[in-house]
Scaffold this motif. Structure first.
Motif, mmCIF file in Angstrom:
data_model
loop_
_atom_site.group_PDB
_atom_site.id
_atom_site.type_symbol
_atom_site.label_atom_id
_atom_site.label_comp_id
_atom_site.label_asym_id
_atom_site.label_seq_id
_atom_site.Cartn_x
_atom_site.Cartn_y
_atom_site.Cartn_z
ATOM 1 N N GLY A 110 0.824 -1.209 0.000
ATOM 2 C CA GLY A 110 0.000 0.000 0.000
ATOM 3 C C GLY A 110 0.855 1.256 0.000
ATOM 4 O O GLY A 110 0.583 2.208 -0.729
ATOM 5 N N LEU A 111 1.916 1.248 0.810
ATOM 6 C CA LEU A 111 2.775 2.427 0.880
ATOM 7 C C LEU A 111 3.529 2.641 -0.428
ATOM 8 O O LEU A 111 3.719 3.769 -0.870
ATOM 9 C CB LEU A 111 3.772 2.289 2.038
ATOM 10 C CG LEU A 111 3.178 2.466 3.447
ATOM 11 C CD1 LEU A 111 4.188 2.087 4.508
ATOM 12 C CD2 LEU A 111 2.712 3.899 3.663
ATOM 13 N N VAL A 113 8.341 6.830 0.704
ATOM 14 C CA VAL A 113 9.428 6.011 0.174
ATOM 15 C C VAL A 113 10.223 6.887 -0.799
ATOM 16 O O VAL A 113 9.652 7.509 -1.692
ATOM 17 C CB VAL A 113 8.887 4.762 -0.548
ATOM 18 C CG1 VAL A 113 10.014 3.941 -1.135
ATOM 19 C CG2 VAL A 113 8.052 3.917 0.417
ATOM 20 N N ASP A 114 11.524 6.943 -0.603
ATOM 21 C CA ASP A 114 12.397 7.850 -1.356
ATOM 22 C C ASP A 114 12.983 7.113 -2.559
ATOM 23 O O ASP A 114 13.886 6.286 -2.430
ATOM 24 C CB ASP A 114 13.503 8.342 -0.411
ATOM 25 C CG ASP A 114 14.410 9.390 -1.055
ATOM 26 O OD1 ASP A 114 14.754 9.227 -2.241
ATOM 27 O OD2 ASP A 114 14.792 10.339 -0.354
ATOM 28 N N GLN A 115 12.455 7.429 -3.744
ATOM 29 C CA GLN A 115 12.898 6.700 -4.941
ATOM 30 C C GLN A 115 14.354 7.006 -5.308
ATOM 31 O O GLN A 115 15.054 6.154 -5.857
ATOM 32 C CB GLN A 115 11.976 7.038 -6.127
ATOM 33 C CG GLN A 115 12.148 6.071 -7.292
ATOM 34 C CD GLN A 115 11.373 6.493 -8.526
ATOM 35 O OE1 GLN A 115 11.040 7.655 -8.700
ATOM 36 N NE2 GLN A 115 11.086 5.536 -9.388
ATOM 37 N N TYR A 116 14.793 8.216 -4.995
ATOM 38 C CA TYR A 116 16.180 8.583 -5.300
ATOM 39 C C TYR A 116 17.159 7.755 -4.454
ATOM 40 O O TYR A 116 18.103 7.147 -4.980
ATOM 41 C CB TYR A 116 16.356 10.081 -5.052
ATOM 42 C CG TYR A 116 17.782 10.584 -5.030
ATOM 43 C CD1 TYR A 116 18.529 10.661 -6.204
ATOM 44 C CD2 TYR A 116 18.367 10.993 -3.836
ATOM 45 C CE1 TYR A 116 19.829 11.143 -6.185
ATOM 46 C CE2 TYR A 116 19.670 11.474 -3.805
ATOM 47 C CZ TYR A 116 20.397 11.541 -4.981
ATOM 48 O OH TYR A 116 21.684 12.013 -4.948
ATOM 49 N N MET A 117 16.910 7.704 -3.135
ATOM 50 C CA MET A 117 17.779 6.886 -2.280
ATOM 51 C C MET A 117 17.677 5.412 -2.662
ATOM 52 O O MET A 117 18.646 4.663 -2.610
ATOM 53 C CB MET A 117 17.382 7.055 -0.797
ATOM 54 C CG MET A 117 17.917 8.280 -0.106
ATOM 55 S SD MET A 117 19.725 8.426 -0.183
ATOM 56 C CE MET A 117 20.223 6.938 0.673
ATOM 57 N N TRP A 118 16.500 5.010 -3.052
ATOM 58 C CA TRP A 118 16.271 3.628 -3.483
ATOM 59 C C TRP A 118 17.137 3.327 -4.709
ATOM 60 O O TRP A 118 17.750 2.265 -4.825
ATOM 61 C CB TRP A 118 14.785 3.449 -3.774
ATOM 62 C CG TRP A 118 14.312 2.058 -3.937
ATOM 63 C CD1 TRP A 118 15.034 0.909 -3.718
ATOM 64 C CD2 TRP A 118 13.009 1.641 -4.342
ATOM 65 N NE1 TRP A 118 14.246 -0.183 -3.968
ATOM 66 C CE2 TRP A 118 13.007 0.232 -4.353
ATOM 67 C CE3 TRP A 118 11.834 2.316 -4.694
ATOM 68 C CZ2 TRP A 118 11.874 -0.514 -4.711
ATOM 69 C CZ3 TRP A 118 10.723 1.575 -5.044
ATOM 70 C CH2 TRP A 118 10.740 0.176 -5.056
#
Ligand SMILES: [Zn+2]
Ligand SMILES: [Zn+2]
Length: 382
Positions: free
Chosen positions: A150-151, A252-257
């Motif tokens: 969900g997140l 949720v941080d897509q860049y850090m991911w």
């Protein structure tokens, strides 16, 4: 590039073994908090479940009927069972899990011993425990897996937003530093910031980097570890800055991911990020001593990477890897309110106030504000 999935557990074969979060259901109190009479050894407490409610409870693995005991002065209502308390429901004795210490007591889940219509909880004590309160309520217990999904769907902060945020962070730091410069020198050099790839909760490599809605830092924590940390008695505070970081506001941080994916097979523990959001891994100590020519393979590993050179992780792939999504009717609607446009930064106001209770559960068959003929009713000795 494939998302880093190595640390995600496979779906368990038995749904009861799945790690779950617990949230009270709105208007889901079946027996309001009550005390036992002083020195009353055995007491019976009756409640009623409408057949439709009983059926919904049995049908949905993410709903439970929770019975717990807590000290009357504990405003957090943390589960605490006095040693002498014993509980049976409809003449079936239940085992109370107390664990090793006061903080490891678990509530009882009753739905499997309940029936449509009239039910009886019998409480037996050998020492008076009128200092404690008992409560029976419906709770929503989504699995950590479904909450993660969900997140990811609703709370992924796209890389470009993450980058904007970090850049803004740099310029505000520079501006405030500039204001304090007395002799008016030509600005303070903006230095790169160091960010750890380790989760402050587990001290292991972050798998899904996240932070709270109100967090001002770049540092992330691991989302699944954070959910696990808050499974039992959630305080929902960011392990980095200690601000309240409620479930519905997590990002949720897509860049850090993307950074984590880019170096997933290395030992690096930190990266530096500069004001343009280019980043490079910080050599770990053992590698600092190694001398090598500047074009060697080792030097290449430390090269600076700009955001445009990065492959951002694909969130749909990740959601698919987490297993089948909630089945309508069996799991119910997503507990997350829709988030317009996924503009995660600095929004505010999209979510209900403090607390992690869910509102507006679409297909609940539970009546609201109906104390007489509702979910529960009854109470007290027969
Ligand atoms: Zn007493
Ligand atoms: Zn924080």
């Amino acid at each position: 590039m494939k998302p880093n999935l190595s640390a995600l557990p496979p779906p368990p074969s038995n749904p009861n073994e799945e790690l779950r979060l617990t949230f009270p259901v709105r208007d889901g109190v079946v027996l309001e908090p009550f005390r036992l009479e002083h020195n009353l050894a055995v007491s019976n407490h009756v409640f009623h479940l409408r057949p439709s409610v009983h059926q919904t409870l049995m049908w949905r693995s993410d709903l439970e009927l929770q019975f717990k005991c807590y000290h009357h002065e504990d405003r957090q209502m943390n589960t605490n069972w006095p040693a002498s308390v014993q509980v049976s429901v409809n003449a079936t004795p239940l085992t109370i899990e107390r664990g090793d210490n006061k903080t490891s007591h678990k509530p009882l889940h009753l739905k499997h011993v309940c029936q449509p219509g009239r039910n009886t909880i019998q409480i037996t004590v050998t020492a008076c425990c009128c200092s404690h309160l008992f409560v029976l309520q419906l709770v929503h217990r989504p699995s950590v897996r479904s909450v993660l999904q969900g997140l990811l769907k609703k709370r992924l902060l796209p890389a470009e937003h993450c980058i904007t945020k970090i850049k803004r962070n740099f310029s505000s730091v520079a501006a405030s530093a500039g204001n304090t410069t007395l002799n008016g020198e030509d600005g303070v050099e903006q230095t790169a910031i160091k960010v750890s790839l380790k989760c402050p909760i587990t001290f292991r490599r972050i798998q899904l980097p996240a932070r709270g809605h109100d967090c001002k830092h770049v540092q992330c924590f691991d989302l699944e570890s954070y959910l696990q940390l808050n499974c039992e008695r959630g305080t929902w505070r960011c392990p980095v800055c200690n601000k309240t970081a409620l479930l519905e506001g997590l990002e949720v941080d897509q860049y850090m991911w993307g950074i984590l994916n880019a170096i997933q097979n290395s030992e690096f523990e930190e990266v530096t990020i500069d004001p343009t959001c280019s980043w490079r891994p910080v050599p770990i100590k053992s590698e600092l001593h190694i001398k090598e020519d500047p074009d060697g393979p080792l030097a290449k590993r430390f090269k600076t990477m700009s955001p445009s050179q990065m492959t951002m992780p694909n969130v749909m792939e990740m959601i698919a890897q987490l297993g089948p999504g909630p089945v309508p009717g069996a799991q119910g609607p997503s507990p997350y309110p829709p988030h317009p446009g996924q503009h995660g930064s600095g929004n505010g106001g999209d979510y209900p106030g403090p607390g992690n209770s869910y509102h507006g559960q679409g297909n609940f068959d539970f009546p609201h504000h109906n104390p007489s003929g509702g979910v529960g009713g009854g109470g007290g000795p027969p």
